[in-house]
Motif scaffolding. Structure first.
Motif, PDB file in Angstrom:
ATOM      1  N   TRP A   1      -1.979  18.882  -5.916  1.00 53.35           N
ATOM      2  CA  TRP A   1      -3.334  19.288  -6.277  1.00 53.35           C
ATOM      3  C   TRP A   1      -3.414  20.689  -6.853  1.00 53.35           C
ATOM      4  O   TRP A   1      -4.327  20.999  -7.602  1.00 53.35           O
ATOM      5  N   TRP A   2      -2.474  21.554  -6.550  1.00 53.49           N
ATOM      6  CA  TRP A   2      -2.543  22.933  -7.062  1.00 53.49           C
ATOM      7  C   TRP A   2      -1.809  23.086  -8.404  1.00 53.49           C
ATOM      8  O   TRP A   2      -1.863  24.123  -9.021  1.00 53.49           O
ATOM      9  N   GLU A   3      -1.134  22.031  -8.853  1.00 50.45           N
ATOM     10  CA  GLU A   3      -0.396  22.093 -10.118  1.00 50.45           C
ATOM     11  C   GLU A   3      -1.265  21.633 -11.281  1.00 50.45           C
ATOM     12  O   GLU A   3      -2.225  20.900 -11.103  1.00 50.45           O
ATOM     13  N   ASP A   4      -0.913  22.053 -12.460  1.00 47.34           N
ATOM     14  CA  ASP A   4      -1.594  21.660 -13.686  1.00 47.34           C
ATOM     15  C   ASP A   4      -0.562  20.965 -14.559  1.00 47.34           C
ATOM     16  O   ASP A   4       0.309  21.615 -15.131  1.00 47.34           O
TER      17      ASP A   4
ATOM     18  N   PHE B   1      -4.193  16.550  -0.524  1.00 46.85           N
ATOM     19  CA  PHE B   1      -2.939  17.111  -0.034  1.00 46.85           C
ATOM     20  C   PHE B   1      -1.880  16.046   0.231  1.00 46.85           C
ATOM     21  O   PHE B   1      -0.937  16.276   0.954  1.00 46.85           O
TER      22      PHE B   1
ATOM     23  N   HIS C   1      -3.873  16.532 -12.094  1.00 45.04           N
ATOM     24  CA  HIS C   1      -3.158  16.817 -10.856  1.00 45.04           C
ATOM     25  C   HIS C   1      -3.624  15.806  -9.810  1.00 45.04           C
ATOM     26  O   HIS C   1      -4.601  15.088 -10.015  1.00 45.04           O
TER      27      HIS C   1
END
Length: 129
Positions: free
Chosen positions: A39-42, A114, A110
């Motif tokens: 989720w924090w990646e692009d 989590f 993304h």
């Protein structure tokens, strides 16, 4: 204009944009088995150049995807579409309208949440409807 009429207009417009994107395969660029990052990646799904005022994407998520995906479009590093969530086994269209100025357009993604495991997407994007 009532909310019901506005919703019908938006739904019809999105269906038309997605249909036109699929009806013009010479302009649409397909993608297969792209792995979504956490989720924090692009993750860049596809990029290209926009020459006209609108575009669309059709995104399908594998039925065994554990997390789902979030997708959005940027032009020259500025977001030009709403974020769209697609869940396992589903497909969803996304469209954008921007000025007729050309520029670099990117479909980003993304995972949602989590979760662990790998989410795979397929679909197509038409940067110039």
């Amino acid at each position: 204009m009532t909310a019901k009429i506005k919703k019908a207009i938006v739904t019809a417009g999105l269906a038309l944009v997605v249909t036109l994107g699929l009806a013009a395969p010479a302009l649409a660029v397909s993608f297969t088995r792209i792995t979504l990052g956490a989720w924090w990646e692009d993750v860049t799904v596809k990029s290209g150049t926009k020459y006209s005022g609108s575009g669309s994407a059709l995104i399908s998520l594998s039925s065994n995807s554990p997390n789902g995906g979030n997708f959005w479009v940027t032009k020259d590093d500025s977001q030009i579409s709403k974020s769209v969530d697609v869940h396992a086994g589903n497909s969803k269209g996304s469209s954008y309208y921007d000025s007729n100025d050309s520029g670099t357009v990117v479909l980003h993604a993304h995972q949602i949440g989590f979760g662990s495991g790998t989410d795979y997407i397929t679909g197509s994007v038409n940067f110039n409807n």
